[in-house]
Design a protein around this motif. Structure first.
Motif, PDB file in Angstrom:
ATOM      1  N   UNK A  15      -2.995  -0.260  -4.922  1.00 29.42           N
ATOM      2  CA  UNK A  15      -3.649  -0.007  -3.776  1.00 29.42           C
ATOM      3  C   UNK A  15      -5.081  -0.866  -3.772  1.00 29.42           C
ATOM      4  N   UNK A  16      -5.823  -1.043  -4.761  1.00 29.97           N
ATOM      5  CA  UNK A  16      -6.835  -2.024  -4.736  1.00 29.97           C
ATOM      6  C   UNK A  16      -6.555  -3.426  -4.343  1.00 29.97           C
ATOM      7  N   UNK A  42      -4.821 -12.000  -8.292  1.00 32.66           N
ATOM      8  CA  UNK A  42      -4.619 -10.564  -8.662  1.00 32.66           C
ATOM      9  C   UNK A  42      -3.021 -10.149  -8.421  1.00 32.66           C
ATOM     10  N   UNK A  43      -2.711 -10.644  -7.633  1.00 33.34           N
ATOM     11  CA  UNK A  43      -0.869 -10.725  -7.190  1.00 33.34           C
ATOM     12  C   UNK A  43      -0.368 -11.244  -8.305  1.00 33.34           C
ATOM     13  N   UNK A  44      -0.627 -12.326  -8.692  1.00 32.84           N
ATOM     14  CA  UNK A  44       0.095 -13.204  -9.802  1.00 32.84           C
ATOM     15  C   UNK A  44       0.298 -12.432 -10.991  1.00 32.84           C
ATOM     16  N   UNK A  67      -5.701  -7.078   2.358  1.00 35.45           N
ATOM     17  CA  UNK A  67      -6.170  -6.667   3.755  1.00 35.45           C
ATOM     18  C   UNK A  67      -7.227  -7.389   4.433  1.00 35.45           C
ATOM     19  N   UNK A  68      -8.440  -7.365   3.439  1.00 34.88           N
ATOM     20  CA  UNK A  68      -9.586  -8.080   3.683  1.00 34.88           C
ATOM     21  C   UNK A  68      -9.356  -9.526   3.813  1.00 34.88           C
ATOM     22  N   UNK A  84       0.837  -1.016  -0.060  1.00 35.08           N
ATOM     23  CA  UNK A  84       0.091  -0.044   0.159  1.00 35.08           C
ATOM     24  C   UNK A  84       0.884   1.055   0.031  1.00 35.08           C
ATOM     25  N   UNK A  85       1.984   1.214   0.748  1.00 38.00           N
ATOM     26  CA  UNK A  85       2.973   2.351   0.731  1.00 38.00           C
ATOM     27  C   UNK A  85       3.321   2.743  -0.571  1.00 38.00           C
ATOM     28  N   UNK A  86       3.796   1.466  -1.326  1.00 39.54           N
ATOM     29  CA  UNK A  86       4.341   1.757  -2.764  1.00 39.54           C
ATOM     30  C   UNK A  86       3.253   2.413  -3.613  1.00 39.54           C
ATOM     31  N   UNK A  87       1.995   1.643  -3.712  1.00 38.41           N
ATOM     32  CA  UNK A  87       0.833   2.449  -4.431  1.00 38.41           C
ATOM     33  C   UNK A  87       0.604   3.914  -4.158  1.00 38.41           C
TER      34      UNK A  87
END
Length: 224
Positions: A71-72, A95-97, A78-79, A22-25
């Motif tokens: 961020x999404x 999504x990460x892949x 996180x959820x 999230x910090x990167x985004x």
């Protein structure tokens, strides 16, 4: 107790890695928003869209889109780490892949294609050249930053897969426990029937003399 504790620790570690993503985004979003405000103040921005060409600030818009995407994905992670849901974890892993594959394809194109800039549309803002010059001047720092980002994404992907497997295993254990029929008897009689005092009865059906004497004594029948 131990499996639940292990899941909680892995979920907390996944939250930490998601926070780093999230910090990167957010950093990319802040940088792109700063560029847009700078171009707007100097009147160098033009959002005239044409079907035959890419809008002038395409590089800034691409950066902003990348930041929103990161961020999404981080929000989804996180959820998933908060509720430890198999569906959310699977969605986050997919999504990460996809994001990692896109980043790997972009890096491979930059490394192996020496004329990669010729394939890009013209950037009238010149921000792409300035960013490239800044990265080349601090190439050692950006190498470590890139390696850190890749490691964080890979670890978060691994943790999501492990948590997904643990959730599936727990569900299978619950299903196997339901196969056994457990018969439970109540500790207290639910009917709550009345309690009777046991009396001694002889073979002829008459009460014994002991019971008769107690009853006569109780109601004063012995008194003449």
């Amino acid at each position: 107790m131990r499996p639940s504790l292990c899941r909680s620790c892995l979920a907390s570690l996944l939250k930490l890695l998601v926070f780093l993503q999230t910090f990167v985004g957010v950093s990319v979003l802040v940088y792109s928003a700063w560029i847009l405000s700078y171009l707007k103040r100097h009147g160098d921005i033009d959002f005239d869209f044409d079907l035959d060409k890419v809008p002038a600030p395409w590089f800034v818009c691409a950066l902003m889109g990348f930041g929103i995407l990161v961020c999404l994905i981080a929000f989804t992670g996180h959820v998933a780490a908060e509720v430890i849901s198999g569906c959310c974890l699977c969605f986050y892993a997919v999504l990460t892949t996809i994001l990692v594959l896109l980043e790997a394809a972009l890096v491979a194109d930059v490394v192996f294609n020496k004329h990669w800039e010729d394939d890009l549309p013209h950037d009238s803002t010149g921000e792409l050249k300035r960013l490239r010059a800044f990265i080349e001047d601090n190439i050692d720092i950006f190498k470590w930053v890139g390696i850190t980002v890749v490691v964080v994404q890979a670890l978060s992907l691994l943790l999501s897969v492990v948590l997904r497997a643990m959730v599936s295993k727990r569900r299978l254990d619950y299903d196997s426990d339901d196969d056994f029929l457990v018969i439970r008897r109540p500790l207290i009689n639910p009917e709550g029937g009345p309690t009777y005092v046991a009396t001694a009865v002889d073979s002829t059906g008459h009460h014994s003399d002991f019971w008769s004497s107690r009853m006569r004594q109780k109601y004063g029948l012995n008194q003449n």
